[in-house]
Design a protein around this motif. Structure first.
Motif, PDB file in Angstrom:
ATOM      1  N   LEU A   1       0.831  -1.202   0.000  1.00  0.00           N
ATOM      2  CA  LEU A   1       0.000   0.000   0.000  1.00  0.00           C
ATOM      3  C   LEU A   1       0.870   1.258   0.000  1.00  0.00           C
ATOM      4  O   LEU A   1       0.588   2.224  -0.731  1.00  0.00           O
ATOM      5  N   ALA A   2       1.946   1.245   0.786  1.00  0.00           N
ATOM      6  CA  ALA A   2       2.846   2.405   0.816  1.00  0.00           C
ATOM      7  C   ALA A   2       3.500   2.607  -0.546  1.00  0.00           C
ATOM      8  O   ALA A   2       3.699   3.748  -0.994  1.00  0.00           O
ATOM      9  N   GLU A   3       3.851   1.529  -1.237  1.00  0.00           N
ATOM     10  CA  GLU A   3       4.436   1.645  -2.582  1.00  0.00           C
ATOM     11  C   GLU A   3       3.445   2.278  -3.558  1.00  0.00           C
ATOM     12  O   GLU A   3       3.827   3.124  -4.389  1.00  0.00           O
ATOM     13  N   GLN A   4       2.189   1.895  -3.460  1.00  0.00           N
ATOM     14  CA  GLN A   4       1.180   2.475  -4.351  1.00  0.00           C
ATOM     15  C   GLN A   4       1.000   3.965  -4.078  1.00  0.00           C
ATOM     16  O   GLN A   4       0.882   4.778  -5.010  1.00  0.00           O
ATOM     17  N   LEU A   5       0.995   4.323  -2.781  1.00  0.00           N
ATOM     18  CA  LEU A   5       0.884   5.747  -2.445  1.00  0.00           C
ATOM     19  C   LEU A   5       2.116   6.520  -2.895  1.00  0.00           C
ATOM     20  O   LEU A   5       2.025   7.686  -3.305  1.00  0.00           O
ATOM     21  N   ALA A   6       3.298   5.873  -2.828  1.00  0.00           N
ATOM     22  CA  ALA A   6       4.525   6.520  -3.291  1.00  0.00           C
ATOM     23  C   ALA A   6       4.450   6.792  -4.784  1.00  0.00           C
ATOM     24  O   ALA A   6       4.872   7.863  -5.268  1.00  0.00           O
ATOM     25  N   GLU A   7       3.920   5.817  -5.527  1.00  0.00           N
ATOM     26  CA  GLU A   7       3.785   6.003  -6.979  1.00  0.00           C
ATOM     27  C   GLU A   7       2.851   7.164  -7.289  1.00  0.00           C
ATOM     28  O   GLU A   7       3.123   7.987  -8.177  1.00  0.00           O
ATOM     29  N   GLN A   8       1.736   7.250  -6.526  1.00  0.00           N
ATOM     30  CA  GLN A   8       0.799   8.349  -6.760  1.00  0.00           C
ATOM     31  C   GLN A   8       1.413   9.693  -6.402  1.00  0.00           C
ATOM     32  O   GLN A   8       1.095  10.718  -7.019  1.00  0.00           O
ATOM     33  N   ALA A   9       2.312   9.692  -5.412  1.00  0.00           N
ATOM     34  CA  ALA A   9       2.948  10.944  -4.990  1.00  0.00           C
ATOM     35  C   ALA A   9       4.146  11.299  -5.845  1.00  0.00           C
ATOM     36  O   ALA A   9       4.768  12.348  -5.637  1.00  0.00           O
ATOM     37  N   GLY A  10       4.515  10.416  -6.771  1.00  0.00           N
ATOM     38  CA  GLY A  10       5.637  10.696  -7.650  1.00  0.00           C
ATOM     39  C   GLY A  10       6.991  10.472  -7.034  1.00  0.00           C
ATOM     40  O   GLY A  10       7.991  11.007  -7.504  1.00  0.00           O
ATOM     41  N   GLU A  11       7.076   9.686  -5.992  1.00  0.00           N
ATOM     42  CA  GLU A  11       8.358   9.404  -5.361  1.00  0.00           C
ATOM     43  C   GLU A  11       9.120   8.390  -6.200  1.00  0.00           C
ATOM     44  O   GLU A  11       8.547   7.453  -6.749  1.00  0.00           O
ATOM     45  N   SER A  12      10.412   8.555  -6.278  1.00  0.00           N
ATOM     46  CA  SER A  12      11.241   7.613  -7.037  1.00  0.00           C
ATOM     47  C   SER A  12      12.190   6.824  -6.156  1.00  0.00           C
ATOM     48  O   SER A  12      12.774   5.836  -6.589  1.00  0.00           O
ATOM     49  N   SER A  13      12.390   7.249  -4.895  1.00  0.00           N
ATOM     50  CA  SER A  13      13.287   6.520  -3.997  1.00  0.00           C
ATOM     51  C   SER A  13      12.912   6.841  -2.562  1.00  0.00           C
ATOM     52  O   SER A  13      12.251   7.846  -2.291  1.00  0.00           O
ATOM     53  N   PRO A  14      13.365   5.988  -1.617  1.00  0.00           N
ATOM     54  CA  PRO A  14      13.065   6.264  -0.204  1.00  0.00           C
ATOM     55  C   PRO A  14      13.635   7.586   0.278  1.00  0.00           C
ATOM     56  O   PRO A  14      13.118   8.170   1.225  1.00  0.00           O
ATOM     57  N   GLU A  15      14.717   8.066  -0.359  1.00  0.00           N
ATOM     58  CA  GLU A  15      15.359   9.296   0.103  1.00  0.00           C
ATOM     59  C   GLU A  15      14.693  10.539  -0.452  1.00  0.00           C
ATOM     60  O   GLU A  15      14.943  11.650   0.001  1.00  0.00           O
ATOM     61  N   GLN A  16      13.835  10.346  -1.451  1.00  0.00           N
ATOM     62  CA  GLN A  16      13.233  11.511  -2.085  1.00  0.00           C
ATOM     63  C   GLN A  16      12.293  12.216  -1.114  1.00  0.00           C
ATOM     64  O   GLN A  16      11.358  11.614  -0.611  1.00  0.00           O
ATOM     65  N   PRO A  17      12.509  13.482  -0.833  1.00  0.00           N
ATOM     66  CA  PRO A  17      11.679  14.198   0.149  1.00  0.00           C
ATOM     67  C   PRO A  17      10.393  14.728  -0.451  1.00  0.00           C
ATOM     68  O   PRO A  17       9.977  15.834  -0.148  1.00  0.00           O
TER      69      PRO A  17
END
Length: 344
Positions: A293-309
């Motif tokens: 679920l967190a990965e899906q939310l990351a994709e929607q938020a446009g995150e590309s890596s764990p370090e991306q703020p």
């Protein structure tokens, strides 16, 4: 309560792991005219059982699954059917079979203790209880009931058993009358059954209260008021239903919830291991779902890596991707711990 009728001679036998081989050898020693009814419980759970057919190949007596309400007939071997406790009750001086879907005991149905206890109450000193090979401690408390009602306790020599735990438990906690190797038990039982022949009708004292109360639970009739007569609340919960377990008086230590589930101490300990394992695997599943679920939310938020703020999560985490990575790591570590439990 007193019963002036002479109950039938009864041999009750319990076995678990390694029981098929032991029972097959034992029943082969019974002659066609054995002057007693033989009742057998082996731990088969709800699985289809061909135990009667397998035993009948070596036994001179008729062997079949027990039927509810049938009378106890000498020179007959009756086997507990799957998912039913095999019980004994007196009905107007006639011993009868009772089958019950009462609560599991020692996490199994059929279980050995309910058969032994009910036989002790119904037939008293005309009962012989036999504990054969098996894990943990089913049969110990039932054998204690048989002794309390004047019956005879027979245990397979643990050194001779395929799995020694059940007979060893019985020997630790019960004043056993005989503990021979398996090859000698058949002849011993034939001799004990012979003593049933001339038994006259005679007054018989009622079974101890604890035997009668615990038999009520096996028939689905016990409640919390009955438990108060037998023990006190413990700090443990029932692995089967989640209810409070009461520690009952007497040795060995054993527990029962007001629903009726019952455990000897070692069986409870083993069952707690299973409950813990199920809970840990459920935690692995929940962590994996959280990570996805967190990965899906990351994709929607446009995150590309764990370090991306990018977008901070509502829970205040630096990123959904970082949350997913931590959940994956925790799930992987927990899975490794579970798998390591099975390592040699």
């Amino acid at each position: 309560m007193r019963d002036d009728a002479a109950p039938p001679g009864l041999i009750v036998i319990g076995a678990s792991a390694g029981g098929l081989e032991a029972l097959t050898e034992l029943v082969a020693a019974f002659p066609a005219g054995l002057p007693a009814t033989v009742l057998i419980v082996m731990h088969v759970g709800a699985n289809r059982s061909m135990l009667p057919e397998l035993l009948a190949r070596r036994c001179a007596l008729p062997v079949r699954h027990a039927r509810d309400g049938e009378p106890l007939t000498p020179a007959t071997v009756l086997v507990a059917p799957p998912d039913r406790h095999l019980l004994v009750a007196m009905d107007g001086g006639q011993g009868r079979v009772r089958l019950s879907r009462g609560p599991k005991e020692n996490h199994t149905r059929p279980a050995i203790d309910p058969l032994f206890r009910s036989a002790a109450e119904a037939c008293g000193p005309r009962t012989v209880g036999v504990v054969l090979t098996g894990y943990l401690d089913d049969g110990t408390l039932g054998l204690r009931a048989i002794k309390a009602c004047g019956g005879v306790a027979v245990v397979q020599d643990p050194a001779d058993a395929a799995v020694p735990e059940m007979p060893a438990s019985a020997l630790r906690h019960v004043a056993v009358d005989h503990a021979p190797p398996l090859r000698e038990i058949g002849a011993l039982l034939c001799g004990l059954a012979g003593a049933f022949k001339p038994a006259p009708a005679a007054p018989r004292a009622a079974a101890p209260e604890w035997v009668r109360i615990e038999n009520g639970f096996a028939r689905g009739k016990g409640d919390m008021k009955d438990l108060k007569k037998l023990g006190s609340p413990s700090t443990y919960t029932c692995p089967d239903c989640g209810g409070a377990l009461w520690r009952l008086s007497g040795a060995p230590p054993h527990f029962r919830c007001h629903t009726g589930h019952s455990y000897a101490a070692h069986t409870l300990l083993a069952q707690q291991d299973l409950v813990i394992e199920e809970a840990l695997w459920a935690a692995v599943r929940a962590l994996q779902e959280k990570a996805r679920l967190a990965e899906q939310l990351a994709e929607q938020a446009g995150e590309s890596s764990p370090e991306q703020p990018a977008a901070a999560t509502p829970a205040g985490h630096a990123s959904y991707a970082a949350l997913a990575a931590r959940a994956h790591d925790t799930a992987r570590w927990l899975r490794d711990q579970l798998l390591a439990r099975d390592a040699p």
